[in-house]
Design an enzyme around this catalytic site. Structure first.
Site, PDB file in Angstrom:
ATOM      1  N   ASN A   9      63.197  23.923  32.084  1.00 55.33           N
ATOM      2  CA  ASN A   9      64.517  23.710  31.483  1.00 55.33           C
ATOM      3  C   ASN A   9      64.742  24.803  30.440  1.00 55.33           C
ATOM      4  OD1 ASN A   9      66.873  22.788  30.340  1.00 55.33           O
ATOM      5  ND2 ASN A   9      65.931  21.046  29.300  1.00 55.33           N
ATOM      6  N   TRP A  10      65.579  25.766  30.791  1.00 51.99           N
ATOM      7  CA  TRP A  10      65.815  26.890  29.887  1.00 51.99           C
ATOM      8  C   TRP A  10      66.697  26.520  28.698  1.00 51.99           C
ATOM      9  CZ3 TRP A  10      66.989  31.737  33.431  1.00 51.99           C
ATOM     10  CH2 TRP A  10      65.818  32.103  34.095  1.00 51.99           C
ATOM     11  N   LYS A  11      67.368  25.367  28.786  1.00 51.41           N
ATOM     12  CA  LYS A  11      68.302  24.958  27.727  1.00 51.41           C
ATOM     13  C   LYS A  11      69.335  26.078  27.527  1.00 51.41           C
ATOM     14  CE  LYS A  11      64.762  21.950  25.916  1.00 51.41           C
ATOM     15  NZ  LYS A  11      64.169  21.260  24.743  1.00 51.41           N
ATOM     16  N   HIS A 100      69.346  14.114  29.352  1.00 47.95           N
ATOM     17  CA  HIS A 100      68.334  14.697  28.468  1.00 47.95           C
ATOM     18  C   HIS A 100      68.571  14.214  27.044  1.00 47.95           C
ATOM     19  CE1 HIS A 100      66.022  17.708  26.237  1.00 47.95           C
ATOM     20  NE2 HIS A 100      65.360  17.943  27.359  1.00 47.95           N
ATOM     21  N   GLU A 169      60.281  11.699  28.832  1.00 48.00           N
ATOM     22  CA  GLU A 169      60.219  12.681  27.751  1.00 48.00           C
ATOM     23  C   GLU A 169      60.264  11.949  26.413  1.00 48.00           C
ATOM     24  OE1 GLU A 169      63.643  15.240  27.548  1.00 48.00           O
ATOM     25  OE2 GLU A 169      64.939  13.508  27.323  1.00 48.00           O
ATOM     26  N   GLY A 175      59.852  19.763  21.629  1.00 49.25           N
ATOM     27  CA  GLY A 175      60.054  20.883  20.724  1.00 49.25           C
ATOM     28  C   GLY A 175      59.364  20.743  19.385  1.00 49.25           C
ATOM     29  N   SER A 208      56.649  19.219  25.050  1.00 50.05           N
ATOM     30  CA  SER A 208      55.671  20.220  24.594  1.00 50.05           C
ATOM     31  C   SER A 208      54.608  20.513  25.649  1.00 50.05           C
ATOM     32  CB  SER A 208      55.026  19.781  23.277  1.00 50.05           C
ATOM     33  OG  SER A 208      55.995  19.706  22.237  1.00 50.05           O
ATOM     34  N   GLY A 229      59.980  22.779  28.677  1.00 44.91           N
ATOM     35  CA  GLY A 229      61.023  23.366  27.861  1.00 44.91           C
ATOM     36  C   GLY A 229      60.698  24.790  27.463  1.00 44.91           C
ATOM     37  N   GLY A 230      60.288  24.979  26.209  1.00 48.02           N
ATOM     38  CA  GLY A 230      60.068  26.316  25.667  1.00 48.02           C
ATOM     39  C   GLY A 230      59.115  27.173  26.471  1.00 48.02           C
TER      40      GLY A 230
END
Length: 250
Positions: A9-11, A100, A169, A175, A208, A229-230
């Protein structure tokens, strides 16, 4: 046997030029992997709307499926800033994230609107990735199970479980650098599956996720993949996640 899904998920990250470079580097990293395991796993990239066409074109013929991060429940209309199922399907999108925690927190998403978005996705042949999870406060109060069950019951009314992915999640782990212990994630995902009548749909863990914990997470029997995510923004890191080697249970 349930499929293994590795979803990034690049957001709100990456321009089209950056997306092209990411795909080039990811392709090189996956091809140079000695394990050859990537072909056994469905890779999904959920990217910003502006990157969808580029990623769909660049990944055609590969093991990468394209995902969006949201959609509206109507097919068209006066909904400024939104995008519809037919628009996504026309671009070659196959998956779409729905519900989300950031959509719930910042944009007022509710279980009722999540339900409508899920129905719209399925109506147009898209596979929704439904996100559920508890906050730190709910966790400390022992409300994890009841909160998630409530989210599921409200969001899944009238929804086909045959064309659905769920992502657990825990909000407190998104994050923050905090990761839910693999055994605890497995327990909650097992609870979700049991509540849905032991449905054999894929259930992912998100929160994470990184190369340093993917092997332990994927050793858990109830976890069918991850929503990253990141760590999905770095092609080398994401390739290491895709090529995980599940640890033997301790």
């Amino acid at each position: 046997m349930r499929p293994i899904l590795i979803a990034g998920n690049w957001k709100m990250h990456k321009t089209q030029a950056e997306a092209r470079e990411f795909l080039r580097e990811l392709g090189l990293a996956l091809r140079s992997s000695p394990s050859g395991s990537a072909s056994q796993r469905q890779i999904i990239l959920c990217v910003p709307f502006t990157d969808l066409a580029v990623v769909a074109e660049q990944s055609r013929g590969s093991d990468i499926a394209v995902g969006a991060q949201n959609l509206h429940w109507e097919d068209q209309g006066a909904f400024t800033g939104e995008i519809s199922g037919p628009m996504l399907a026309e671009l070659g999108v196959r998956y779409v994230i729905v519900g989300h925690s950031e959509r719930r927190q910042y944009f007022g998403e509710t279980d009722e609107t999540v339900n409508r978005r899920l129905a719209a996705a399925q109506r147009h042949g898209l596979t929704p990735i439904l996100c559920v999870g508890e906050s730190q406060q709910q966790r400390e109060q022992g409300l994890t199970e009841s909160w998630i069950v409530g989210q599921l019951d409200r969001a899944l009314q009238g929804i086909d479980l045959e064309n659905l992915v769920i992502a657990y999640e825990p909000i407190w782990a998104i994050g923050t650098g905090q990761t839910c212990a693999a055994q605890e994630a497995n327990r909650v995902i097992g609870l979700i599956r049991q509540h849905l009548g032991n449905a054999q749909l894929p259930i992912l863990y998100g929160g994470s996720v990184k190369a340093g914990n993917i092997d332990e997470l994927m050793a858990q029997p109830e976890i069918d993949g991850v929503l990253v995510g990141g760590a999905s923004l770095d092609p080398q890191e994401f390739a290491r996640i895709v090529n995980f080697q599940a640890l033997a249970p301790a």
